[in-house]
Design an enzyme around this catalytic site. Structure first.
Site, PDB file in Angstrom:
ATOM      1  N   THR A  95      -1.860 -40.234 -16.624  1.00  0.00           N
ATOM      2  CA  THR A  95      -2.942 -40.908 -17.346  1.00  0.00           C
ATOM      3  C   THR A  95      -4.271 -40.472 -16.732  1.00  0.00           C
ATOM      4  O   THR A  95      -4.584 -40.825 -15.589  1.00  0.00           O
ATOM      5  CB  THR A  95      -2.813 -42.444 -17.246  1.00  0.00           C
ATOM      6  OG1 THR A  95      -1.531 -42.834 -17.730  1.00  0.00           O
ATOM      7  CG2 THR A  95      -3.907 -43.125 -18.062  1.00  0.00           C
ATOM      8  N   LYS A 170      -4.229 -43.410 -24.762  1.00  0.00           N
ATOM      9  CA  LYS A 170      -3.601 -44.084 -23.625  1.00  0.00           C
ATOM     10  C   LYS A 170      -4.591 -45.042 -22.942  1.00  0.00           C
ATOM     11  O   LYS A 170      -4.234 -46.160 -22.555  1.00  0.00           O
ATOM     12  CB  LYS A 170      -3.087 -43.027 -22.633  1.00  0.00           C
ATOM     13  CG  LYS A 170      -2.562 -43.570 -21.330  1.00  0.00           C
ATOM     14  CD  LYS A 170      -1.353 -44.482 -21.527  1.00  0.00           C
ATOM     15  CE  LYS A 170      -0.888 -45.092 -20.212  1.00  0.00           C
ATOM     16  NZ  LYS A 170       0.019 -46.222 -20.417  1.00  0.00           N
ATOM     17  N   LYS A 238      -7.768 -47.856 -12.214  1.00  0.00           N
ATOM     18  CA  LYS A 238      -8.244 -46.516 -12.598  1.00  0.00           C
ATOM     19  C   LYS A 238      -8.341 -46.423 -14.121  1.00  0.00           C
ATOM     20  O   LYS A 238      -9.319 -45.902 -14.674  1.00  0.00           O
ATOM     21  CB  LYS A 238      -7.268 -45.483 -12.015  1.00  0.00           C
ATOM     22  CG  LYS A 238      -7.433 -44.051 -12.444  1.00  0.00           C
ATOM     23  CD  LYS A 238      -6.390 -43.575 -13.464  1.00  0.00           C
ATOM     24  CE  LYS A 238      -4.950 -43.724 -13.069  1.00  0.00           C
ATOM     25  NZ  LYS A 238      -3.985 -43.334 -14.096  1.00  0.00           N
TER      26      LYS A 238
END
Ligand SMILES: NC(=O)C1=CN([C@@H]2O[C@H](COP(=O)(O)OP(=O)(O)OC[C@H]3O[C@@H](n4cnc5c(N)ncnc54)[C@H](OP(=O)(O)O)[C@@H]3O)[C@@H](O)[C@H]2O)C=CC1
Ligand SMILES: O=CC(=O)O
Length: 291
Positions: A95, A170, A238
């Site tokens: 990701t 995502k 993150k």
């Protein structure tokens, strides 16, 4: 089919074992090389460097922690760029943000290789069970060639077009997930502090319109203060950070996500980054609630 696999963390380990179980020949590499030993027991070969894996395999999958890790295996010494060439495909399932993905894509294509980004939705258990949701974008021909691996790793693959679309999809999904986790945590705490049984709240939620797999999975463990990492909190933070940056670029106001990000940052500052992302629940408990 033979594939390389870079990154044997929670996800990479489960995914590569799954590929081995389904008859794929897998050559693995991990920054901490000793983590490859367990994979060898499952039938994998070891590549000493990312470049060695690329040299050996037509297709290489990466599952790394964040943009800096994803870039480092490409550009650093003994990295992917040293061996990627015409006819080889690189599939990054980490990701990351769309800029990172685009940088990787351009570097690989400049060397004649093909590139697909393919981040996944679903955590440790779906990775073990081959039930991930794969959000791919990039070279369509590479997508078609790697579908047999995606069929093992996931329950559904989406092909989303140009590089960046998978990364963005995502981040949107995980921005929603991180915000939901915080609302859920506040609800559990509010129930408990106002004299309700939070276990009963879980039952009520499960019967209504906002029933979902995450509440069902995480609720019981959160009530036991148990945060064994499936999706590490540092990675969720993150993802919030990268999603908020995407919001900045697109002038989308996201006050709910921004507040959720603050809670994850607080959790990290309390030393909870390596626990499951549901450990954000502990930040509320850490606040003084004396009256
Ligand atoms: N866990 C989950 O539920 C899910 C995670 N993801 C995403 O998948 C990716 C991997 O997650 P997960 O497996 O949980 O993470 P882990 O923290 O368990 O593993 C991270 C991996 O990245 C490697 N790594 C970290 N920094 C570097 C670096 N500078 N150079 C080379 N390798 C590096 C680690 O190597 P080393 O062993 O040496 O530290 C390890 O193999 C992340 O992007 C995450 O956001 C997506 C869906 C679900
Ligand atoms: O990225 C995490 C997940 O559960 O999906």
């Amino acid at each position: 089919m033979e594939v390389g696999f870079l990154g044997l963390g929670i996800m990479g380990k489960a995914m590569s074992i799954n590929l081995l179980r389904h008859g794929f020949k897998v050559t693995v590499w991990n920054r901490t090389l000793s983590k490859c030993d367990e994979l060898v027991e499952h039938g994998a070969s070891i590549g000493e460097t990312p470049a060695a894996v690329i040299k050996k395999c037509k297709y290489t999958i990466a599952m790394l922690s964040d943009p800096s890790a994803a870039l480092s295996v490409i550009f650093d010494k003994d990295g992917v760029l040293e061996q990627i060439s015409n006819g080889k495909g690189y599939i990054d399932m980490s990701t990351v943000d769309d800029d990172t993905s685009l940088k990787i894509s351009e570097a690989i294509k400049a060397k004649g290789g093909d590139f697909l980004e393919a981040p996944v939705s679903g955590s440790k258990k779906p990775a073990e069970d081959g039930q991930l949701v794969i959000l791919a974008a990039g070279d369509k021909a590479l997508y078609d060639e790697i579908v047999p691996a995606f069929d093992v790793l996931g329950k559904k693959s989406f092909y989303l077009g140009e590089v960046g679309n998978g990364a963005k999809m995502k981040l949107v999904v995980n921005m929603i997930m991180g915000s939901m986790m915080n609302a859920f945590s506040e609800g559990l705490t509010l129930a408990e502090r106002s004299g309700l049984n939070p276990a009963t709240l879980l039952d009520v939620l499960d019967l209504g319109a906002i029933s979902n797999a995450m509440f069902k999975l995480k609720g019981p463990t959160m009530l036991k203060n148990s945060y064994s990492p499936a999706f590490p909190l540092k990675h969720q933070q993150k993802d919030m950070r990268l999603a908020l940056a995407l919001g900045d670029e697109n002038a989308v106001s996201m006050p709910v996500a921004a507040a959720a990000n603050e809670a994850f940052k607080t959790a990290r500052s309390l030393g909870l980054g390596d626990l499951d992302f549901s450990a954000v629940h502990e930040t509320l408990k850490a606040l003084d609630h004396s009256t």
